[in-house]
Scaffold this motif. Structure first.
Motif, mmCIF file in Angstrom:
data_model
loop_
_atom_site.group_PDB
_atom_site.id
_atom_site.type_symbol
_atom_site.label_atom_id
_atom_site.label_comp_id
_atom_site.label_asym_id
_atom_site.label_seq_id
_atom_site.Cartn_x
_atom_site.Cartn_y
_atom_site.Cartn_z
ATOM 1 N N UNK A 35 0.978 -1.295 -0.214
ATOM 2 C CA UNK A 35 -0.148 0.171 -0.030
ATOM 3 C C UNK A 35 1.158 1.844 -0.097
ATOM 4 N N UNK A 36 1.963 1.240 0.888
ATOM 5 C CA UNK A 36 2.611 2.170 0.962
ATOM 6 C C UNK A 36 3.482 2.450 -0.380
ATOM 7 N N UNK A 54 2.643 5.717 -3.139
ATOM 8 C CA UNK A 54 3.796 7.259 -3.552
ATOM 9 C C UNK A 54 4.011 7.067 -4.756
ATOM 10 N N UNK A 55 3.548 5.587 -5.658
ATOM 11 C CA UNK A 55 3.566 5.504 -7.201
ATOM 12 C C UNK A 55 2.324 6.163 -7.443
ATOM 13 N N UNK A 56 1.521 6.578 -7.118
ATOM 14 C CA UNK A 56 0.331 6.888 -7.422
ATOM 15 C C UNK A 56 0.166 8.529 -7.000
ATOM 16 N N UNK A 92 0.409 17.125 -12.660
ATOM 17 C CA UNK A 92 -0.353 18.269 -12.084
ATOM 18 C C UNK A 92 0.796 19.068 -12.190
ATOM 19 N N UNK A 93 1.951 18.890 -11.915
ATOM 20 C CA UNK A 93 2.538 19.492 -13.029
ATOM 21 C C UNK A 93 3.477 20.188 -14.306
ATOM 22 N N UNK A 94 2.943 18.959 -15.433
ATOM 23 C CA UNK A 94 2.876 19.063 -16.479
ATOM 24 C C UNK A 94 1.236 20.222 -17.155
ATOM 25 N N UNK A 95 0.031 19.328 -16.053
ATOM 26 C CA UNK A 95 -0.957 21.692 -16.259
ATOM 27 C C UNK A 95 -0.082 22.057 -16.481
#
Length: 240
Positions: A183-184, A188-190, A198-201
């Motif tokens: 789960x961790x 982290x991957x998600x 978000x950075x691309x947006x």
């Protein structure tokens, strides 16, 4: 012969243990106290009726003790049993009497088993876990071969059941730990992917703002940045 030479034997064995303490490069003051404890199945000392006697080295006239390094104890089991028979022992409150009586349950010389001692100590063992454990071991050692084999079979069955329960607990714990770790890692991957998106947006919005400031129409900005018309309209209103 046992009676005549027991004291000599005790001193002899004591001296061997005391001497063995002294190793190379040791000072004599580093020698440790040695206490000899003799548990006897015969009467040794005629000068006393007490079953437990202790001895040290004392000065002959003033009777002050010479040293604590030497100490001898003699426990005479026949005298112990006599005191028991006379009701002078209280194993419920006297720890020494309790454990010595355990040793005296069986008299190998006369092949005597003191059932009354056994019964009382068994009752005490219900409140004394250490004595209870000693009783279990005593019973095991006193059993016949067939009884010991049956006991070991029962013990193996109990241990197997306990081991299976413990194994299930460990597997459950390991599964939970693996699930938590997975789960961790998935979180982290998600999080990283969402961060990239978000950075691309934000980068696309920044480029779209620059295009709009230079007078490009909304359709062209949509085609070049991939943003929706609504998003570009919001950016355009903020510029205006």
């Amino acid at each position: 012969m046992e009676t005549n030479y027991m004291i000599n034997r005790s001193i002899y064995y004591w001296s061997g243990v005391y001497r063995s303490n002294l190793q190379k490069r040791m000072a004599y003051r580093e020698l440790r106290t040695v206490i000899a404890i003799n548990i006897l199945n015969f009467d040794l000392l005629n000068d006393t009726k007490r079953f437990h006697t202790s001895f040290h080295l004392y000065e002959d006239k003033d009777f002050f003790k010479l040293t604590n390094m030497m100490e001898f104890h003699f426990v005479e089991m026949p005298k112990l049993i006599n005191e028991w028979k006379q009701g002078k022992l209280d194993p419920w409150n006297d720890l020494l009497a309790r454990w010595l009586l355990l040793l005296g349950i069986v008299d190998s010389r006369t092949d005597t088993f003191y059932e009354d001692i056994y019964n009382e100590l068994e009752a005490i063992a219900m409140k004394d876990d250490v004595l209870k454990s000693a009783f279990k071991n005593w019973d095991y050692l006193s059993a016949t071969q067939e009884e010991r084999l049956a006991y070991e079979a029962r013990l193996k069955h109990v241990l197997d059941e306990e081991a299976a329960i413990r194994e299930a607990e460990l597997r459950e714990k390991e599964a939970l730990e693996r699930g938590l770790q997975k789960g961790i890692q998935q979180g982290m991957k998600q999080g990283i992917e969402q961060g990239i998106e978000q950075g691309q947006l934000e980068k696309a919005k920044e480029i779209a703002q620059k295009m709009l400031k230079k007078g490009l129409d909304i359709e062209s900005v949509m085609e070049l940045t991939g943003l929706s018309s609504d998003a570009i309209e919001i950016l355009k209103r903020n510029i205006d």
